[in-house]
Write a protein that holds these residues in place. Structure first.
Motif, short mmCIF file in Angstrom:
data_model
loop_
_atom_site.label_atom_id
_atom_site.label_comp_id
_atom_site.label_asym_id
_atom_site.label_seq_id
_atom_site.Cartn_x
_atom_site.Cartn_y
_atom_site.Cartn_z
N ASN A 222 0.92 -1.23 0.15
CA ASN A 222 0.16 -0.25 -0.11
C ASN A 222 1.14 1.63 0.26
N ILE A 223 1.70 1.72 0.92
CA ILE A 223 2.55 2.66 1.10
C ILE A 223 3.74 2.37 0.00
N GLN B 295 -2.95 -5.62 7.46
CA GLN B 295 -1.99 -4.84 7.24
C GLN B 295 -2.69 -3.30 7.72
N LEU B 296 -4.02 -3.75 7.44
CA LEU B 296 -4.58 -1.98 7.78
C LEU B 296 -4.49 -1.66 9.40
N VAL C 181 -2.03 0.36 11.85
CA VAL C 181 -2.31 1.24 12.66
C VAL C 181 -1.78 0.56 13.86
N TRP C 182 -1.61 -0.51 14.33
CA TRP C 182 -1.27 -0.32 15.67
C TRP C 182 -0.04 -0.41 16.14
N LEU D 117 6.46 -0.42 10.13
CA LEU D 117 7.16 -2.22 10.61
C LEU D 117 5.74 -3.21 10.34
N GLY D 118 5.17 -2.30 11.65
CA GLY D 118 3.93 -3.57 10.72
C GLY D 118 2.98 -3.71 9.92
#
Length: 340
Positions: free
Chosen positions: A232-233, A292-293, A297-298, A302-303
């Protein structure tokens, strides 16, 4: 509560506590495990074909990687360095051109007046700069930790697998070893699919930009392939320098760059990755997006980068340890056919 339930509760409770209190440590260790899976898989493949121990195969695999990198660097380094240097030289010019274009509009001029280097340098800006410096050293340190975890885990994975098995009640250790091997196989298959997708993204992006006459196509394709690891990013970060370089050449060049990146991204997202993931790792696309979302967020970037392999490992754990060994075994034991 039986000893089996107690051992499982202690093991999963410790993992959950680590994830809650020190998520960065958990993710760094998991990244090291991914590297260990990659190195051990290559070493085991070489060892099986040469008739040598897997540990020696890992060493030979590492040597081959180093030689390949040196050979690749010797072959393309001059051109690559020249392109990267040209990219670094052109980006400030492109940013200046973008600044001028924004300033030509009244609203853009108002925004630029409020966002000045002086306003960014003081207060929070200075703290952000110090944070960036400290995070750079943190990234280097984390890379070293991941590297050593990967090396030690690849050379003797059985040592760590047996250590985890010993945390279980003796009656569960055989099943635990089978679960760990299944998780390792799922991570290996995901790595194969991911590396193939990254190669496709990098190659097609560089080829498309080169055919379109966009400068620095090799460097931009390399960046796109590497950033494809971050879902995504990554594609958004990869297209930014290409758009900045195309901006001074006019609207046509910008549209061509957008078409190349959007086309490659669509092909990778809807054709390449689903086919590879379906063949190598059985993961539902909606589940991957949700994971992934949540991970982004959490746990941040890296997550987000590790969300998919974490999901693959977790789903394999649930499937082998719970669905197959608990639900299906229990159903099979109580079914009429089994009783007759």
């Amino acid at each position: 509560m039986t000893r089996s339930h107690t051992s499982l509760l202690v093991l999963f409770g410790a993992a959950g506590l680590l994830l809650l209190l020190a998520p960065d440590v958990f993710l760094i260790v998991f990244a090291g495990v991914l590297l260990a899976v990659f190195l051990h898989s290559g070493g085991a493949w070489i060892g099986a074909r040469l008739g040598i121990r897997p540990a020696f195969g890992v060493g030979l695999f590492l040597a081959l990687i180093v030689l390949a990198l040196l050979g690749f660097g010797a072959a393309v380094a001059p051109a690559a360095i020249a392109e990267v240097e040209e990219l670094a030289r052109r980006l400030p010019e492109a940013l200046t051109d973008l600044h001028d274009r924004i300033e030509s509009y009244s609203i853009g001029a108002m925004v630029l007046e409020r966002v000045t280097p002086d306003s960014l340098a003081g207060g929070a800006g200075g703290a952000a700069a110090m944070s960036a410096v400290s995070s750079t050293f943190g990234v280097l340190g984390n890379f070293v930790v991941v590297l050593f975890i990967g090396l030690y885990g690849a050379i003797d994975p059985g040592l760590y697998r047996r250590g985890l098995e010993r945390l279980l009640e003796p009656a569960l250790r055989s099943r635990g070893g089978r679960v760990l091997r299944a998780v390792g196989a799922a991570l290996r298959n995901w790595l194969i699919a991911q590396l193939a997708a990254m190669a496709v993204v990098g190659g097609l992006t560089g080829l498309g930009l080169w055919l379109a006459g966009i400068p620095l196509a090799f460097a931009l394709g390399l960046v796109a392939g590497l950033l494809a690891f971050i879902p995504n990013i990554g594609p958004v970060l990869a297209i930014a320098p290409a758009l900045l370089l195309a901006l001074p050449q006019g609207r046509t060049a910008v549209l061509v760059v957008l078409a190349v990146y959007l086309g490659v991204q669509a092909l990778e997202s809807y054709v390449v990755t689903p086919l590879l993931q379906q063949e190598k790792v059985s993961l539902a696309p909606a589940l991957v997006i949700a994971a992934q979302l949540l991970a982004g967020v959490w746990f941040g970037l890296l997550g987000l980068a590790l969300a998919t392999p974490l999901t693959a490992a977790l789903m394999t754990l649930v499937r082998v340890a719970y669905v197959e060994n608990t639900l299906e075994d229990g159903a099979g034991g109580t079914s009429p056919g089994a009783a007759s």
